[in-house]
Write a protein that holds these residues in place. Sequence first.
Motif, PDB file in Angstrom:
ATOM      1  N   ILE A   1     -84.424  -9.857  -9.501  1.00 31.53           N
ATOM      2  CA  ILE A   1     -83.199 -10.219  -9.223  1.00 31.53           C
ATOM      3  C   ILE A   1     -81.572 -10.454 -10.530  1.00 31.53           C
ATOM      4  N   PRO A   2     -80.982 -10.101 -10.099  1.00 32.78           N
ATOM      5  CA  PRO A   2     -79.788 -10.129 -10.402  1.00 32.78           C
ATOM      6  C   PRO A   2     -79.239 -11.193 -11.017  1.00 32.78           C
ATOM      7  N   LEU A   3     -78.726 -12.328 -12.273  1.00 36.54           N
ATOM      8  CA  LEU A   3     -78.889 -13.417 -12.532  1.00 36.54           C
ATOM      9  C   LEU A   3     -77.266 -14.429 -11.881  1.00 36.54           C
ATOM     10  N   GLU A   4     -76.405 -12.660 -11.316  1.00 36.46           N
ATOM     11  CA  GLU A   4     -75.706 -13.729 -10.771  1.00 36.46           C
ATOM     12  C   GLU A   4     -75.650 -14.496  -9.892  1.00 36.46           C
ATOM     13  N   MET A   5     -76.834 -13.758  -8.457  1.00 41.32           N
ATOM     14  CA  MET A   5     -77.295 -13.951  -7.560  1.00 41.32           C
ATOM     15  C   MET A   5     -78.288 -15.402  -7.765  1.00 41.32           C
ATOM     16  N   ILE A   6     -78.909 -15.963  -8.857  1.00 47.85           N
ATOM     17  CA  ILE A   6     -79.400 -16.791  -9.135  1.00 47.85           C
ATOM     18  C   ILE A   6     -78.968 -18.044  -8.892  1.00 47.85           C
ATOM     19  N   HIS A   7     -77.249 -17.812 -10.096  1.00 48.62           N
ATOM     20  CA  HIS A   7     -76.215 -18.877  -9.811  1.00 48.62           C
ATOM     21  C   HIS A   7     -75.495 -19.116  -8.595  1.00 48.62           C
ATOM     22  N   ASP A   8     -75.893 -18.161  -8.380  1.00 47.03           N
ATOM     23  CA  ASP A   8     -75.090 -18.986  -6.497  1.00 47.03           C
ATOM     24  C   ASP A   8     -75.668 -19.231  -5.835  1.00 47.03           C
ATOM     25  N   GLY A   9     -77.354 -19.062  -6.060  1.00 46.82           N
ATOM     26  CA  GLY A   9     -78.169 -19.379  -4.598  1.00 46.82           C
ATOM     27  C   GLY A   9     -78.080 -18.230  -3.642  1.00 46.82           C
ATOM     28  N   SER A  10     -77.911 -17.282  -3.752  1.00 48.51           N
ATOM     29  CA  SER A  10     -78.354 -15.784  -2.655  1.00 48.51           C
ATOM     30  C   SER A  10     -78.972 -15.300  -2.913  1.00 48.51           C
ATOM     31  N   PHE A  11     -80.004 -15.845  -3.857  1.00 49.51           N
ATOM     32  CA  PHE A  11     -81.529 -15.385  -3.870  1.00 49.51           C
ATOM     33  C   PHE A  11     -82.058 -15.221  -2.841  1.00 49.51           C
ATOM     34  N   LEU A  12     -81.537 -16.420  -2.484  1.00 47.27           N
ATOM     35  CA  LEU A  12     -82.443 -17.927  -1.927  1.00 47.27           C
ATOM     36  C   LEU A  12     -82.634 -17.408  -0.189  1.00 47.27           C
ATOM     37  N   ASP A  13     -81.597 -16.046   0.232  1.00 46.18           N
ATOM     38  CA  ASP A  13     -81.351 -15.280   1.821  1.00 46.18           C
ATOM     39  C   ASP A  13     -82.577 -14.883   1.660  1.00 46.18           C
TER      40      ASP A  13
ATOM     41  N   LEU B   1     -88.095 -24.171 -21.398  1.00 49.02           N
ATOM     42  CA  LEU B   1     -87.218 -24.076 -22.376  1.00 49.02           C
ATOM     43  C   LEU B   1     -88.269 -22.952 -23.402  1.00 49.02           C
ATOM     44  N   THR B   2     -88.731 -23.740 -24.140  1.00 46.22           N
ATOM     45  CA  THR B   2     -89.886 -22.717 -25.418  1.00 46.22           C
ATOM     46  C   THR B   2     -90.205 -21.664 -24.241  1.00 46.22           C
ATOM     47  N   SER B   3     -91.387 -22.161 -23.496  1.00 50.32           N
ATOM     48  CA  SER B   3     -91.716 -21.276 -23.040  1.00 50.32           C
ATOM     49  C   SER B   3     -90.472 -20.035 -22.487  1.00 50.32           C
ATOM     50  N   TYR B   4     -89.777 -20.323 -21.673  1.00 49.15           N
ATOM     51  CA  TYR B   4     -88.817 -19.177 -21.318  1.00 49.15           C
ATOM     52  C   TYR B   4     -88.299 -18.486 -22.654  1.00 49.15           C
ATOM     53  N   ASN B   5     -87.830 -18.981 -23.692  1.00 49.76           N
ATOM     54  CA  ASN B   5     -87.341 -18.404 -24.832  1.00 49.76           C
ATOM     55  C   ASN B   5     -88.956 -16.820 -25.450  1.00 49.76           C
ATOM     56  N   ILE B   6     -90.365 -17.585 -25.623  1.00 50.34           N
ATOM     57  CA  ILE B   6     -91.172 -16.531 -25.870  1.00 50.34           C
ATOM     58  C   ILE B   6     -90.740 -15.690 -24.671  1.00 50.34           C
ATOM     59  N   THR B   7     -90.720 -16.104 -23.585  1.00 54.39           N
ATOM     60  CA  THR B   7     -91.207 -14.565 -22.542  1.00 54.39           C
ATOM     61  C   THR B   7     -89.661 -13.524 -22.580  1.00 54.39           C
ATOM     62  N   CYS B   8     -87.634 -14.476 -23.477  1.00 55.09           N
ATOM     63  CA  CYS B   8     -87.356 -13.232 -23.623  1.00 55.09           C
ATOM     64  C   CYS B   8     -87.291 -12.815 -24.938  1.00 55.09           C
ATOM     65  N   SER B   9     -88.391 -13.129 -25.836  1.00 53.29           N
ATOM     66  CA  SER B   9     -89.164 -12.267 -27.309  1.00 53.29           C
ATOM     67  C   SER B   9     -89.905 -11.508 -26.370  1.00 53.29           C
ATOM     68  N   GLY B  10     -90.279 -11.341 -25.441  1.00 56.75           N
ATOM     69  CA  GLY B  10     -91.839 -10.040 -24.807  1.00 56.75           C
ATOM     70  C   GLY B  10     -92.782  -9.945 -25.107  1.00 56.75           C
ATOM     71  N   MET B  11     -93.681 -11.645 -25.428  1.00 62.97           N
ATOM     72  CA  MET B  11     -94.592 -12.305 -25.625  1.00 62.97           C
ATOM     73  C   MET B  11     -95.202 -12.277 -24.260  1.00 62.97           C
TER      74      MET B  11
ATOM     75  N   GLN C   1     -78.783 -22.433 -17.167  1.00 59.71           N
ATOM     76  CA  GLN C   1     -77.991 -23.152 -18.043  1.00 59.71           C
ATOM     77  C   GLN C   1     -77.976 -22.864 -19.436  1.00 59.71           C
ATOM     78  N   VAL C   2     -78.485 -21.875 -19.419  1.00 62.86           N
ATOM     79  CA  VAL C   2     -79.073 -21.098 -20.744  1.00 62.86           C
ATOM     80  C   VAL C   2     -78.137 -19.510 -20.241  1.00 62.86           C
ATOM     81  N   PRO C   3     -77.943 -19.482 -21.880  1.00 63.61           N
ATOM     82  CA  PRO C   3     -76.739 -17.764 -21.767  1.00 63.61           C
ATOM     83  C   PRO C   3     -77.853 -16.479 -21.483  1.00 63.61           C
ATOM     84  N   PHE C   4     -76.783 -16.381 -20.617  1.00 61.79           N
ATOM     85  CA  PHE C   4     -78.124 -14.022 -20.538  1.00 61.79           C
ATOM     86  C   PHE C   4     -78.820 -14.245 -21.337  1.00 61.79           C
ATOM     87  N   HIS C   5     -80.348 -13.529 -20.857  1.00 60.53           N
ATOM     88  CA  HIS C   5     -80.209 -12.594 -22.015  1.00 60.53           C
ATOM     89  C   HIS C   5     -81.437 -11.381 -21.501  1.00 60.53           C
ATOM     90  N   PRO C   6     -80.921 -10.089 -22.180  1.00 57.52           N
ATOM     91  CA  PRO C   6     -80.780  -9.137 -22.321  1.00 57.52           C
ATOM     92  C   PRO C   6     -82.374  -8.225 -22.125  1.00 57.52           C
TER      93      PRO C   6
END
Length: 276
Positions: A143-155, A205-215, A227-232
């Motif tokens: 799911i693209p991040l934009e679809m989460i921000h606008d809620g369209s992923f719920l379609d 938030l901590t679990s999200y950051n650990i996911t972003c680190s690849g673990m 609410q969090v910044p984009f992370h690649p």
Amino acid sequence: KSACMVDTGAGILEIMADGSGNAPGPIPHVALAVTGVDEWVELVRKEGCTITMEPQDKLLPSQPPFPVRIAFFQGHAGELVELMEENTSELKLLLQNGGIDLMIDNCQLDKTAFDSRVYRTEYLLLAVPAALDVNREAARYQIPLEMIHDGSFLDSSIAPVPLERFSGEPYIMLKPDNDTRKRAVKILAGHNITPDIRFELDQQLTSYNITCSGMGISFISDTLIKQVPFHPGVVYYKLDGSLCQRNLYFYWKNGRYFSRAMEEFLNIAKGDAKPA
């Protein structure tokens, strides 16, 4: 500075030794408990409030010392609002004892002890480290991040990911008494998956950051993702079933006076506040 706390029966009154008598607003200081200080700071910042102290980890000089993560902002009525981060069980105790005015959480508290309002409905998504090989197999479900921000992923046209693809992958979970943890375990069990849990944490938030680190993979709400910044380093997948949907609530102690500052904070959080 010297201070004391007086139990009024409906809350805690903090008396400071160096008060000037010049309050910044109708109420000098209100403490609110949340389960993600950093996300709430970004929320009130977007509503035009002035952040007077960015989120910081502090050790309160109590006996024993008490670790907290806090931030401060100035509300539209001029009041100074403190945001304090705790886990649900600690927040519930603080709320019941009058140590905090409001609590924001996704759990269901005892209605005989606490009053509440629904803040919003939120949805859990699967957050997966982008470097995991399994993403190549599941690429069409991302799911693209934009679809989460606008809620369209719920379609209904957006298909949930087949969770069986993520069997055997490492997972980042919250503590066993956390609502997100309970839902995640049930969701995985429904697909005959026993998660390989690498970390058990207090905060989403901590679990999200650990996911972003690849673990490892985590279950993250769209509330936090917005609410969090984009992370690649992370990609997202839609989940299916009723367990992925829940309400966020504002809670306060039954019988407690609902102050103007508390009402103002609820309006800010819901986007209904009008700048002074």
